[in-house]
Design a protein around this motif. Structure first.
Motif, PDB file in Angstrom:
ATOM      1  N   PHE A 193      28.627  -1.349  -9.294  1.00 42.58           N
ATOM      2  CA  PHE A 193      28.635  -2.267 -10.424  1.00 42.58           C
ATOM      3  C   PHE A 193      29.383  -1.652 -11.597  1.00 42.58           C
ATOM      4  O   PHE A 193      30.090  -2.351 -12.327  1.00 42.58           O
ATOM      5  CB  PHE A 193      27.195  -2.590 -10.848  1.00 42.58           C
ATOM      6  CG  PHE A 193      26.488  -3.590  -9.959  1.00 42.58           C
ATOM      7  CD1 PHE A 193      26.965  -3.898  -8.694  1.00 42.58           C
ATOM      8  CD2 PHE A 193      25.345  -4.220 -10.395  1.00 42.58           C
ATOM      9  CE1 PHE A 193      26.310  -4.807  -7.874  1.00 42.58           C
ATOM     10  CE2 PHE A 193      24.675  -5.138  -9.608  1.00 42.58           C
ATOM     11  CZ  PHE A 193      25.148  -5.431  -8.343  1.00 42.58           C
ATOM     12  N   SER A 194      29.233  -0.354 -11.806  1.00 39.62           N
ATOM     13  CA  SER A 194      29.908   0.287 -12.938  1.00 39.62           C
ATOM     14  C   SER A 194      31.423   0.217 -12.797  1.00 39.62           C
ATOM     15  O   SER A 194      32.137  -0.030 -13.783  1.00 39.62           O
ATOM     16  CB  SER A 194      29.446   1.735 -13.091  1.00 39.62           C
ATOM     17  OG  SER A 194      29.568   2.438 -11.879  1.00 39.62           O
ATOM     18  N   ARG A 195      31.926   0.409 -11.592  1.00 45.43           N
ATOM     19  CA  ARG A 195      33.378   0.310 -11.388  1.00 45.43           C
ATOM     20  C   ARG A 195      33.861  -1.121 -11.594  1.00 45.43           C
ATOM     21  O   ARG A 195      34.912  -1.351 -12.209  1.00 45.43           O
ATOM     22  CB  ARG A 195      33.749   0.800  -9.988  1.00 45.43           C
ATOM     23  CG  ARG A 195      35.231   0.644  -9.665  1.00 45.43           C
ATOM     24  CD  ARG A 195      35.616   1.298  -8.365  1.00 45.43           C
ATOM     25  NE  ARG A 195      35.488   2.744  -8.441  1.00 45.43           N
ATOM     26  CZ  ARG A 195      35.860   3.581  -7.475  1.00 45.43           C
ATOM     27  NH1 ARG A 195      36.374   3.108  -6.351  1.00 45.43           N
ATOM     28  NH2 ARG A 195      35.721   4.883  -7.630  1.00 45.43           N
ATOM     29  N   LEU A 196      33.117  -2.074 -11.083  1.00 44.48           N
ATOM     30  CA  LEU A 196      33.495  -3.480 -11.259  1.00 44.48           C
ATOM     31  C   LEU A 196      33.525  -3.845 -12.740  1.00 44.48           C
ATOM     32  O   LEU A 196      34.439  -4.528 -13.207  1.00 44.48           O
ATOM     33  CB  LEU A 196      32.510  -4.373 -10.508  1.00 44.48           C
ATOM     34  CG  LEU A 196      32.558  -4.272  -8.973  1.00 44.48           C
ATOM     35  CD1 LEU A 196      31.336  -4.941  -8.362  1.00 44.48           C
ATOM     36  CD2 LEU A 196      33.833  -4.911  -8.433  1.00 44.48           C
ATOM     37  N   LEU A 197      32.524  -3.388 -13.487  1.00 42.77           N
ATOM     38  CA  LEU A 197      32.482  -3.688 -14.918  1.00 42.77           C
ATOM     39  C   LEU A 197      33.657  -3.035 -15.647  1.00 42.77           C
ATOM     40  O   LEU A 197      34.264  -3.639 -16.537  1.00 42.77           O
ATOM     41  CB  LEU A 197      31.156  -3.206 -15.499  1.00 42.77           C
ATOM     42  CG  LEU A 197      29.920  -4.003 -15.041  1.00 42.77           C
ATOM     43  CD1 LEU A 197      28.643  -3.248 -15.390  1.00 42.77           C
ATOM     44  CD2 LEU A 197      29.908  -5.392 -15.661  1.00 42.77           C
TER      45      LEU A 197
END
Length: 346
Positions: free
Chosen positions: A105-109
């Motif tokens: 999720f952190s990379r997507l954000l």
């Protein structure tokens, strides 16, 4: 004679080579993956046919790999996505598991993804856990109980690792005792409610988007340190992230989403619990980040200190934290908080 670390590293590498060969993976290409603040290490294994798997290397299997396998089985049984452990040598702390890919999720954000659906998936996973965790599973797994004593033991790291550096001196025994008394006062009511599985490190770095339907779309990858405790802890961990800002309206929407799905929950008590548990978590994280910089030279964590302090100060301003806030006001002047930086000489 080579350095001790080199000998240890070579011995560990030999164990890994044997483990991979025993599982038909001696020909797989190995790619180290970025780690976190733990001693656990990961590699992506790429087979000749293109299939990828993950090698897990942990120096503390009894505290890490064993609970990961056991807790993962319970989470999978209630319909959540966790990495399947395909092979394991528990004694040596080695395992091979599913590869969930790289879409944390952190990379997507960071790449500009809409945060709303991601945080909805993360919140829904907590709802699934809190509504469906099997009765008796906590006792069967011998999960640690997150009661006031355990939370106080964790916050105590703050007066051991942070305060002496910030003030240039250790606290007196009386001041330490007052710190613990203040925390006990605010934690006891919070820990008196109905408990559930407490994942402990529930944030966007430890969640992955998967091409799976419904509640299985969120992959949980870090739960080996889970315990049994207040339900509000993981939601505040998600929404008051030490490493990234979460928009206040998004955070409030997720709290409302959780409460709507759990109508038997006392909303006011839940919000009070979020405040107290958030403050306890932030207090401990401040100490962890400073300790990592001091003991391991991992100064990159210090960039997050101002954010964590802002989150902590916001919780300390709430009436339910008044005893703890009074202790901070008495013992830590403002210039020892957000503006404090670990000296370059460490």
């Amino acid at each position: 004679m080579p350095p001790v670390m080199s000998v240890v590293s070579s011995a560990r590498e030999a164990e890994i080579v044997v483990f991979l060969a025993a599982n038909g993976l001696s020909g797989a290409a190995r790619e180290p993956l970025a780690g976190d603040a733990s001693a656990r290490r990961y590699e992506r294994l790429r087979k000749a046919d293109g299939e990828t798997l993950i090698l897990v290397d942990t120096p503390a299997p009894a505290d890490d790999l064993v609970p990961f396998i056991a807790i993962g089985a319970e989470l999978a049984a209630i319909g959540l996505s966790v990495p399947a452990v395909l092979a394991a040598d528990v004694e040596r702390g080695l395992a091979i598991q599913d590869d969930f890919g790289s879409e944390t999720f952190s990379r997507l954000l960071a790449d500009g993804a809409d945060p709303q659906p991601l945080y909805e998936m993360a919140t829904d996973a907590l709802i699934t856990i809190h509504r469906g965790w099997p009765e008796g599973a906590a006792q069967r797994l011998a999960l640690p109980v997150y009661d006031p004593a355990l939370f106080i033991a964790q916050t105590r790291l703050f007066i051991d690792a942070y305060v002496p550096v910030a003030l240039g001196r250790p606290l007196s025994d009386a001041d330490r005792s007052a710190f613990e008394t203040a925390w006990r006062t605010v934690l006891e009511p919070v820990c008196a409610g109905a408990p559930s599985l407490l994942l402990r490190d529930y944030h966007v770095d430890n969640l992955m988007r998967l091409d799976r339907p419904g509640g299985k779309a969120a992959g949980l990858i870090d739960f080996q340190s889970a315990g049994w405790g207040p339900r509000a802890y993981d939601l505040v961990s998600l929404l008051e992230d030490a490493r990234r800002d979460v928009a206040p309206d998004l955070a409030e929407a997720m709290v409302a989403r959780y409460l709507a799905a759990c109508p038997d929950t006392d909303a006011a008590a839940f919000r009070r619990a979020m405040a107290v548990l958030g403050a306890a978590r932030h207090t401990r994280i401040v100490a962890i980040f400073v300790r990592l910089a001091l003991s391991q030279g991992r100064r990159s964590y210090l960039v997050h200190l101002p954010r964590v302090w802002r989150l902590l100060e916001a919780q300390l301003a709430k009436p339910e934290l008044a005893p703890v806030a009074a202790w901070f006001d008495r013992h830590l002047p403002p210039d020892t908080r957000a503006a404090f930086v670990v000296p370059e000489t460490i």
